[in-house]
Design a protein around this motif. Structure first.
Motif, PDB file in Angstrom:
ATOM      1  N   MET A   1       0.848  -1.180   0.000  1.00 24.94           N
ATOM      2  CA  MET A   1       0.000   0.000   0.000  1.00 24.94           C
ATOM      3  C   MET A   1       0.891   1.240   0.000  1.00 24.94           C
ATOM      4  SD  MET A   1      -2.779  -1.259   2.838  1.00 24.94           S
ATOM      5  CE  MET A   1      -3.815   0.180   2.627  1.00 24.94           C
ATOM      6  N   THR A   2       1.127   1.794  -1.148  1.00 21.98           N
ATOM      7  CA  THR A   2       2.073   2.901  -1.241  1.00 21.98           C
ATOM      8  C   THR A   2       1.405   4.197  -1.654  1.00 21.98           C
ATOM      9  OG1 THR A   2       2.559   2.343  -3.530  1.00 21.98           O
ATOM     10  CG2 THR A   2       3.931   1.318  -1.844  1.00 21.98           C
ATOM     11  N   GLU A   3       0.044   4.172  -1.771  1.00 24.47           N
ATOM     12  CA  GLU A   3      -0.630   5.374  -2.217  1.00 24.47           C
ATOM     13  C   GLU A   3      -0.558   6.445  -1.135  1.00 24.47           C
ATOM     14  OE1 GLU A   3      -2.345   1.710  -3.868  1.00 24.47           O
ATOM     15  OE2 GLU A   3      -2.189   2.515  -1.845  1.00 24.47           O
ATOM     16  N   THR A  14      -9.509  11.889   6.018  1.00 26.78           N
ATOM     17  CA  THR A  14      -8.329  11.320   5.377  1.00 26.78           C
ATOM     18  C   THR A  14      -8.609   9.902   4.935  1.00 26.78           C
ATOM     19  OG1 THR A  14      -6.906  12.670   6.779  1.00 26.78           O
ATOM     20  CG2 THR A  14      -5.894  10.799   5.673  1.00 26.78           C
ATOM     21  N   GLU A  15      -8.481   9.651   3.637  1.00 27.22           N
ATOM     22  CA  GLU A  15      -8.727   8.334   3.071  1.00 27.22           C
ATOM     23  C   GLU A  15      -7.672   8.029   2.020  1.00 27.22           C
ATOM     24  OE1 GLU A  15     -12.673   8.437   1.497  1.00 27.22           O
ATOM     25  OE2 GLU A  15     -13.606   7.965   3.419  1.00 27.22           O
ATOM     26  N   LEU A  16      -7.533   6.761   1.709  1.00 27.21           N
ATOM     27  CA  LEU A  16      -6.637   6.345   0.633  1.00 27.21           C
ATOM     28  C   LEU A  16      -7.356   6.421  -0.704  1.00 27.21           C
ATOM     29  CD1 LEU A  16      -5.018   3.235   2.325  1.00 27.21           C
ATOM     30  CD2 LEU A  16      -3.964   5.477   1.978  1.00 27.21           C
ATOM     31  N   PRO A  17      -6.634   6.616  -1.795  1.00 20.95           N
ATOM     32  CA  PRO A  17      -7.274   6.636  -3.112  1.00 20.95           C
ATOM     33  C   PRO A  17      -7.873   5.277  -3.455  1.00 20.95           C
ATOM     34  CG  PRO A  17      -4.911   7.105  -3.284  1.00 20.95           C
ATOM     35  CD  PRO A  17      -5.196   6.833  -1.850  1.00 20.95           C
ATOM     36  N   THR A  18      -8.929   5.291  -4.253  1.00 19.55           N
ATOM     37  CA  THR A  18      -9.582   4.058  -4.690  1.00 19.55           C
ATOM     38  C   THR A  18      -9.593   4.004  -6.216  1.00 19.55           C
ATOM     39  OG1 THR A  18     -11.803   5.025  -4.816  1.00 19.55           O
ATOM     40  CG2 THR A  18     -11.087   4.192  -2.676  1.00 19.55           C
ATOM     41  N   PHE A  19     -10.078   2.882  -6.747  1.00 24.62           N
ATOM     42  CA  PHE A  19     -10.123   2.736  -8.206  1.00 24.62           C
ATOM     43  C   PHE A  19     -11.052   3.770  -8.828  1.00 24.62           C
ATOM     44  CE2 PHE A  19     -13.536   0.122  -6.578  1.00 24.62           C
ATOM     45  CZ  PHE A  19     -14.582   0.323  -7.463  1.00 24.62           C
ATOM     46  N   VAL A 116      -6.827  -3.876   0.810  1.00 20.77           N
ATOM     47  CA  VAL A 116      -6.384  -4.112  -0.568  1.00 20.77           C
ATOM     48  C   VAL A 116      -6.218  -2.760  -1.264  1.00 20.77           C
ATOM     49  CG1 VAL A 116      -6.921  -5.218  -2.774  1.00 20.77           C
ATOM     50  CG2 VAL A 116      -7.628  -6.293  -0.614  1.00 20.77           C
ATOM     51  N   PRO A 117      -5.052  -2.482  -1.850  1.00 18.68           N
ATOM     52  CA  PRO A 117      -4.847  -1.196  -2.523  1.00 18.68           C
ATOM     53  C   PRO A 117      -5.941  -0.900  -3.553  1.00 18.68           C
ATOM     54  CG  PRO A 117      -2.781  -2.379  -2.353  1.00 18.68           C
ATOM     55  CD  PRO A 117      -3.843  -3.323  -1.883  1.00 18.68           C
ATOM     56  N   LEU A 118      -6.414   0.331  -3.535  1.00 16.51           N
ATOM     57  CA  LEU A 118      -7.427   0.879  -4.444  1.00 16.51           C
ATOM     58  C   LEU A 118      -8.845   0.372  -4.153  1.00 16.51           C
ATOM     59  CD1 LEU A 118      -5.540   0.881  -7.863  1.00 16.51           C
ATOM     60  CD2 LEU A 118      -5.760   2.737  -6.198  1.00 16.51           C
ATOM     61  N   LEU A 119      -9.007  -0.397  -3.101  1.00 20.03           N
ATOM     62  CA  LEU A 119     -10.354  -0.804  -2.692  1.00 20.03           C
ATOM     63  C   LEU A 119     -10.756  -0.068  -1.419  1.00 20.03           C
ATOM     64  CD1 LEU A 119     -10.390  -4.639  -3.502  1.00 20.03           C
ATOM     65  CD2 LEU A 119     -11.099  -2.702  -4.920  1.00 20.03           C
ATOM     66  N   SER A 200      -4.276   5.598   7.033  1.00 16.71           N
ATOM     67  CA  SER A 200      -4.082   6.509   5.895  1.00 16.71           C
ATOM     68  C   SER A 200      -3.075   7.603   6.226  1.00 16.71           C
ATOM     69  CB  SER A 200      -5.428   7.142   5.500  1.00 16.71           C
ATOM     70  OG  SER A 200      -6.378   6.168   5.164  1.00 16.71           O
ATOM     71  N   ILE A 201      -3.155   8.127   7.442  1.00 17.86           N
ATOM     72  CA  ILE A 201      -2.229   9.199   7.849  1.00 17.86           C
ATOM     73  C   ILE A 201      -0.793   8.687   7.850  1.00 17.86           C
ATOM     74  CG2 ILE A 201      -1.523  10.634   9.801  1.00 17.86           C
ATOM     75  CD1 ILE A 201      -4.512  10.907  10.487  1.00 17.86           C
ATOM     76  N   PHE A 202      -0.574   7.510   8.407  1.00 18.48           N
ATOM     77  CA  PHE A 202       0.794   6.986   8.482  1.00 18.48           C
ATOM     78  C   PHE A 202       1.315   6.562   7.115  1.00 18.48           C
ATOM     79  CE2 PHE A 202       0.199   7.132  12.968  1.00 18.48           C
ATOM     80  CZ  PHE A 202       1.481   7.233  13.491  1.00 18.48           C
ATOM     81  N   ILE A 203       0.429   6.108   6.225  1.00 20.61           N
ATOM     82  CA  ILE A 203       0.880   5.831   4.857  1.00 20.61           C
ATOM     83  C   ILE A 203       1.321   7.128   4.193  1.00 20.61           C
ATOM     84  CG2 ILE A 203       0.087   5.152   2.557  1.00 20.61           C
ATOM     85  CD1 ILE A 203      -1.584   2.989   3.848  1.00 20.61           C
TER      86      ILE A 203
END
Length: 253
Positions: A1-3, A14-19, A116-119, A200-203
């Protein structure tokens, strides 16, 4: 997970990017009055329903006396869920195993899929956890009325001893209609949203070596998030079983 983490369009969470963020469409597009961000939990929920249905069909299409492969995995899962439900609902467990088991697996996959990345985990959206809670709420009272009949069920709501019913009935009513649904939905939503936000913050804070190799300082939080996802699915299923057991008067608790 590198996003890299980013702020969502729903208020800076704060959220991670998704597809959805990678689709070549207008990010402000609305479908049926819902933005892409609001549609994402619905789409993910439907994908999980499809996955669970497909997995079940593949695992049961050619059952054997000596299980192997998917059938063996499914039997282990079903046996564990059966023991869990039986410990709360006793002799009534067979009737409620499909409901409680499905609820647990559905919530567990929803909680975990955000790793799972992008999900995206649908349970980080309060609309999802509220909908799940309403299903439990209506199931609890439906089975309570069906098992006991209206008169006996109302007597159960009045509480014991009867001379305290004028005080107990309003408290019981508030607990059933407001307190339980609110705590059940907020507990699942708050824990999942909090865990994913911290992750998400720590990523986003993970430094890079040579500009492209991430240092996974978020890895401990990944493990914590996995534990939290499983624990919250268990707690939700446990409380659903407990509420149903109380409504039908089952004493095997």
């Amino acid at each position: 997970m590198t996003e890299e983490a980013h702020g969502s369009s729903s208020g800076g969470v704060t959220e991670l990017p998704t597809f959805f963020d990678l689709l070549p469409i207008d990010k402000h597009l609305e479908i049926f009055g819902l933005t892409l961000h609001q549609l994402l939990p619905i789409v993910m929920s439907l994908l999980i329903i499809g996955f669970l249905g497909l997995f079940s069909m593949m695992a049961t299409r050619n059952l054997k006396k000596v299980p192997g492969g998917l059938q063996a995995i499914l039997e282990i899962v079903v046996e564990a869920l059966d023991n869990f439900v039986k410990s709360i609902l006793g002799k009534m467990s067979d009737k409620f195993l499909p409901f409680i088991g499905t609820l647990f697996l559905y919530i567990l996959i929803m909680n975990l899929i955000g790793q799972v990345p992008l999900l995206h985990s649908p349970t980080t959206n309060y609309n999802t956890t509220l909908a799940l809670t309403l299903v439990v709420f209506f199931a609890t009272h439906y089975y309570g009325l069906k098992h006991n009949g209206p008169v006996k069920y109302v007597k159960h709501m009045l509480g014991e001893p009867r001379w305290m019913s004028p005080m107990l009935f309003p408290l019981h009513l508030v607990s059933e209609i407001i307190t339980r649904p609110l705590s059940l939905s907020m507990r699942l939503y708050g824990n999942l949203m909090g865990g994913h936000t911290v992750l998400s913050i720590f990523i986003g804070l993970s430094p890079l070596l040579l500009g492209f190799i991430p240092i996974p300082i978020h890895f401990p939080f990944v493990l914590f998030d996995l534990l939290l996802a499983a624990l919250q699915a268990f707690i939700f299923a446990f409380l659903a079983s407990f509420y149903i057991a109380g409504s039908i008067g089952e004493k095997h608790l």
